[in-house]
Design a protein around this motif. Sequence first.
Motif, PDB file in Angstrom:
ATOM      1  N   UNK A   1      10.432  -7.680   2.984  1.00  0.00           N
ATOM      2  CA  UNK A   1      10.981  -6.636   2.117  1.00  0.00           C
ATOM      3  C   UNK A   1      10.673  -6.999   0.672  1.00  0.00           C
ATOM      4  N   UNK A   2       9.614  -6.437   0.156  1.00  0.00           N
ATOM      5  CA  UNK A   2       9.219  -6.630  -1.238  1.00  0.00           C
ATOM      6  C   UNK A   2       9.889  -5.542  -2.075  1.00  0.00           C
ATOM      7  N   UNK A   3      10.587  -5.955  -3.121  1.00  0.00           N
ATOM      8  CA  UNK A   3      11.323  -5.004  -3.956  1.00  0.00           C
ATOM      9  C   UNK A   3      10.336  -4.307  -4.889  1.00  0.00           C
ATOM     10  N   UNK A   4      10.051  -3.046  -4.603  1.00  0.00           N
ATOM     11  CA  UNK A   4       9.206  -2.226  -5.467  1.00  0.00           C
ATOM     12  C   UNK A   4      10.095  -1.325  -6.329  1.00  0.00           C
ATOM     13  N   UNK A   5       9.476  -0.649  -7.285  1.00  0.00           N
ATOM     14  CA  UNK A   5      10.251   0.238  -8.158  1.00  0.00           C
ATOM     15  C   UNK A   5      10.869   1.384  -7.361  1.00  0.00           C
ATOM     16  N   UNK A   6      10.117   1.942  -6.417  1.00  0.00           N
ATOM     17  CA  UNK A   6      10.664   3.037  -5.597  1.00  0.00           C
ATOM     18  C   UNK A   6      11.833   2.549  -4.757  1.00  0.00           C
ATOM     19  N   UNK A   7      11.688   1.372  -4.154  1.00  0.00           N
ATOM     20  CA  UNK A   7      12.769   0.845  -3.331  1.00  0.00           C
ATOM     21  C   UNK A   7      13.998   0.544  -4.168  1.00  0.00           C
ATOM     22  N   UNK A   8      13.806  -0.028  -5.356  1.00  0.00           N
ATOM     23  CA  UNK A   8      14.933  -0.336  -6.228  1.00  0.00           C
ATOM     24  C   UNK A   8      15.632   0.936  -6.690  1.00  0.00           C
TER      25      UNK A   8
ATOM     26  N   UNK B   1       3.629  -3.602   4.001  1.00  0.00           N
ATOM     27  CA  UNK B   1       3.738  -2.210   3.554  1.00  0.00           C
ATOM     28  C   UNK B   1       4.458  -1.359   4.583  1.00  0.00           C
ATOM     29  N   UNK B   2       4.225  -1.621   5.862  1.00  0.00           N
ATOM     30  CA  UNK B   2       4.899  -0.870   6.912  1.00  0.00           C
ATOM     31  C   UNK B   2       6.415  -1.024   6.797  1.00  0.00           C
ATOM     32  N   UNK B   3       6.879  -2.267   6.519  1.00  0.00           N
ATOM     33  CA  UNK B   3       8.319  -2.519   6.406  1.00  0.00           C
ATOM     34  C   UNK B   3       8.892  -1.804   5.185  1.00  0.00           C
ATOM     35  N   UNK B   4       8.244  -1.972   4.031  1.00  0.00           N
ATOM     36  CA  UNK B   4       8.770  -1.379   2.796  1.00  0.00           C
ATOM     37  C   UNK B   4       8.769   0.139   2.878  1.00  0.00           C
TER      38      UNK B   4
ATOM     39  N   UNK C   1       0.844  -1.196   0.000  1.00  0.00           N
ATOM     40  CA  UNK C   1       0.000   0.000   0.000  1.00  0.00           C
ATOM     41  C   UNK C   1       0.880   1.247   0.000  1.00  0.00           C
ATOM     42  N   UNK C   2       0.587   2.156  -0.864  1.00  0.00           N
ATOM     43  CA  UNK C   2       1.283   3.446  -0.846  1.00  0.00           C
ATOM     44  C   UNK C   2       0.715   4.298   0.276  1.00  0.00           C
ATOM     45  N   UNK C   3       1.434   5.343   0.692  1.00  0.00           N
ATOM     46  CA  UNK C   3       0.868   6.240   1.718  1.00  0.00           C
ATOM     47  C   UNK C   3      -0.483   6.812   1.319  1.00  0.00           C
ATOM     48  N   UNK C   4      -0.684   7.067   0.010  1.00  0.00           N
ATOM     49  CA  UNK C   4      -1.985   7.569  -0.448  1.00  0.00           C
ATOM     50  C   UNK C   4      -3.069   6.507  -0.261  1.00  0.00           C
TER      51      UNK C   4
END
Length: 456
Positions: A426-433, A387-390, A239-242
């Motif tokens: 830890x799910x690798x999302x585009x923002x995290x990458x 989502x909290x972790x990412x 989940x994004x913050x939005x």
Amino acid sequence: MTARWPDRDRTTIGRYLASLDLRSMKSQTCYRQVLNGFQDVVERHGKLDQHVLVAWLRISAECWAATTRLHRTRIIDRFLDHLLKVGAIDRNPITALREACNIKQCMPVWRALASRNPEKAFAQLRRPQPFGSVLGEVMAEHVALMRNRGYKYSSQSERLLRFDYFLQWNPALQDQPIGVMLEHWAAEKATSNHAVECENLRRILTKIFRHRDPSIPPRRPDPRPQKEVVKHWRKPHIYSPADVRQILDIARSYPSPRAPLRPLSIYTMLLLAYCAGLRRGELARLDIGDVNLHSDTITVRQTKFFKTRILPLPDSVMIELRAYIHARRRAGASQDPRSGLFWHEPGRTRRYTPEAITWLFLAVIRRAGLKPQHGRTGPRLHDLRHSMVVNRILEWYRVGINPQGRLPFLATYLGHRDINSTLVYITVTQDLLHLANERFRAVGAPCLNLAQEVRS
């Protein structure tokens, strides 16, 4: 059966219905109709046994559909439990049939009673005695040993019981070597999950027999079945913050005319699920006494792996938590420190169950358009923990903090034994990458250039 029930004036049924505090007149009429009809049958037969239950089911079939009739049996179940509790009857025939069949649920017993041939149905329903196979005694001793050491050992016990039932249903395997038994057990199903269960069973049995005979060589585990299952795991939704803000807004406006406190309860539960990373069972078990308004902490007691942890909460979360506790007090909830923090209004003393929390959350995210209106696909409640972790790691990257040094603290906050369990979240999302690449470009790339200069 004692002479206290059935009673001619039907006062027992009246007192029982009054104790249920049924709010709907329709429910009261339905309960009274079912129980009066059941007592009529008992009075005609004069004995509360299996034949009375069959007679009531056949009479009920004349006025109710099959599904309705089976649903009404739950009313009879609760009433019989009440009669046994108050001493109005000597034995509950449904409980006796369950014990005879070695099953835990009542509904299979009622289905067998409602069948054309109840005796044949009960013969098919009866399960073998637990740990009654040729390996049963050895496995039962191992389960008792592990529980005496402080382990719950519930899933392992169920796994051993399934294998034990398989051996009892296949008596030809009783004299075969254990390897042959396991081969036949593995051939029962071709699913990847069954392959994992067989591998875990081999590991447990090797452990059991090595305890009894240390000369047995250890067995090298096979990781392939578990890897095959992991390939089919559903990827968590981050989940994004939005998205989180949208969910919280919908939760606060959730329609609940009969339980005015429910929208604020859902809002506070989701806030703690995301900001504190709480599991649904941890939310359900929170007591009002677990919230310390002076130190701005909550205590999460006896969770997974028997751990208890004290979590500090940010000021913004504590403001919302204080507002909920104040609203809870005004709504008339119990102030006993052992009462549930998330209070279910119609019950007065009841707390929300984990299943109810999941159901309410799914209703909220469906209203938000994040999950289809039907089916099991889409985001889950536990994905808030992912989502909290990412999102926490993303925030650390943005402010220039190295997440690697903070992972042990994050693992402790989540209630994990070590960071290996936290790495799963830890799910690798585009923002995290992208942020990880930027950090490597700023920190790691100059080191590589320096190494090239030294070699030249």
